[in-house]
Design an enzyme around this catalytic site. Sequence first.
Site, mmCIF file in Angstrom:
data_model
loop_
_atom_site.group_PDB
_atom_site.id
_atom_site.type_symbol
_atom_site.label_atom_id
_atom_site.label_comp_id
_atom_site.label_asym_id
_atom_site.label_seq_id
_atom_site.Cartn_x
_atom_site.Cartn_y
_atom_site.Cartn_z
ATOM 1 N N LYS A 107 -6.678 -0.303 -1.424
ATOM 2 C CA LYS A 107 -7.161 -0.695 -0.089
ATOM 3 C C LYS A 107 -6.553 -2.058 0.271
ATOM 4 C CE LYS A 107 -9.694 2.791 0.954
ATOM 5 N NZ LYS A 107 -9.259 3.640 2.054
ATOM 6 N N ASP A 132 -15.771 2.956 2.406
ATOM 7 C CA ASP A 132 -15.744 1.551 2.827
ATOM 8 C C ASP A 132 -17.046 0.821 2.506
ATOM 9 O OD1 ASP A 132 -13.172 1.854 3.746
ATOM 10 O OD2 ASP A 132 -13.766 2.305 5.792
ATOM 11 N N ARG A 163 0.824 -1.208 0.000
ATOM 12 C CA ARG A 163 0.000 0.000 0.000
ATOM 13 C C ARG A 163 0.861 1.262 0.000
ATOM 14 N NH1 ARG A 163 -4.898 -1.033 4.089
ATOM 15 N NH2 ARG A 163 -5.641 0.855 3.064
HETATM 16 C C1 S3P Z 1 -9.982 5.303 7.644
HETATM 17 C C2 S3P Z 1 -10.012 6.018 6.481
HETATM 18 C C3 S3P Z 1 -10.341 5.434 5.179
HETATM 19 C C4 S3P Z 1 -11.009 4.060 5.316
HETATM 20 C C5 S3P Z 1 -10.350 3.186 6.340
HETATM 21 C C6 S3P Z 1 -10.316 3.859 7.712
HETATM 22 C C7 S3P Z 1 -9.615 6.013 8.898
HETATM 23 O O1 S3P Z 1 -9.148 5.300 4.433
HETATM 24 O O2 S3P Z 1 -11.032 3.407 4.076
HETATM 25 O O3 S3P Z 1 -11.058 1.956 6.458
HETATM 26 O O4 S3P Z 1 -9.786 5.441 10.009
HETATM 27 O O5 S3P Z 1 -9.151 7.161 8.796
HETATM 28 P P1 S3P Z 1 -8.586 6.531 3.533
HETATM 29 O O6 S3P Z 1 -8.719 7.721 4.383
HETATM 30 O O7 S3P Z 1 -7.142 6.228 3.226
HETATM 31 O O8 S3P Z 1 -9.448 6.540 2.305
#
Ligand code: S3P
Length: 428
Positions: free
Chosen positions: A338, A311, A117
């Site tokens: 992801k 999500d 990632r």
């Molecule tokens: C999250 C932000 C999201 C989400 C992840 C949890 C967080 O990711 O997809 O499951 O806790 O800030 P991104 O902010 O990288 O899109």
Amino acid sequence: MVPTFRVRGGVGGAYVPPADKSITHRALMLASVAEGVSRVRRPLATGDCVSTRRCLQLLGARFTDEADGVVVDGVGLRGFCELDAENSGTTTRLLCGLIAGQRLFAVLGGDESLVKRPMGRVVEPLRQMGARIEGRGSGRFAPLCFLPGDGGLKALDWQVPVPSAQVKSSLMLAALRGSGPSTIRGKIASRDHTERMLRALGVKVEAEGALLRVHPVERLPAFDAPVPGDLSSAAFFVAASLISGASLVVRDCGTNPTRLGFIRAVRRMGAVVSVQEDGTSLGEPHGSLSLTPGALRGTEVGPDEVPELIDEIPLLAVLGLFARGVTRVSGAAELRVKESDRLEMIARMVEGLGGRVQVGEDGFTMEGPQKLSSSAFVDPRGDHRIAMAAAVASAGIPAGVRVTGFDCSRVSYPDFVRDFTALGGQVE
Ligand code: S3P
């Protein structure tokens, strides 16, 4: 055993989702760098959040379980000691921001998915702040190694290129140790848990649209706060109730508007949803949701809306199979980085359910309602959200859905099968 999910009758009734994963991560982290003893009540005590806790323990914070949560003995904003750990995406990116301002060697690594990632998105701005970070691919990927600095960071002025709450939060946490206020610019708003929780702890965080200014602090106070239910977990049963035509009440759930994108989308799809706020905890609103299903119709989700339901996109694909007309999602290229290439996995999931979807570079289009397979079988390949979205499709497939490797759901929702069964589903 490969579970077969089946629904005879509806998936409905009253229901309380598990504690919010995003908020638990943050509550544990903030408690660990607060001064003194904090209490995090009703945390999500599993999967990714256990990873965060384990890393924080390795960094020096002390945790003691008690009946309704965990007591955290914070070490203060300069108190972490060396770390060598594996972890989740949120754990890694947010910890990068917290570690960057401290005087220590630390190595952050992860599993097979995590090391693929992108990490340059946090490493680059943290380096601008003066953090010394080495890593695989010149710091673009974990494992990342932090070299000790002088314990402080420069203030930052940064345009975040992706609408990611993880990146924004990482930089906000680093900004606590900045030499002056840091400005974090974004184009599209994303979940604002860090903003709210820091403000609740007395940090000055100014916001103008998607621009944030975070002021440094000398210390964070300890706190005592329950974690609300996770709307992203509740979303599985929101979708199941809509597909099966049963009403649902979700109690003790986070109602932060920046997490309600899925609720706004299902309203457009024909659901009647009322949201009632009961109070706030560490700045986070929580309350109940009441849902009355209606005839499902397709909807469009564009780039501006994506961060607020990122999500839940696999669930939109499941709903699209049962909705009349076109369901389209665009501007969601982030799904490709992801836990899996989630757009690719949406294509595989729909195929496994016997449906059709056109997946493009940054989204998908489908038309419903579709005739689905009577021998639906999905392999989520370790992606928890795909596993649970596939199980939810059983609400509209009387012969059920077999999901192999369903155990991967434990990283965010270990009690999914218990709740699915309690709400009217069957797992054999
Ligand atoms: C999250 C932000 C999201 C989400 C992840 C949890 C967080 O990711 O997809 O499951 O806790 O800030 P991104 O902010 O990288 O899109």
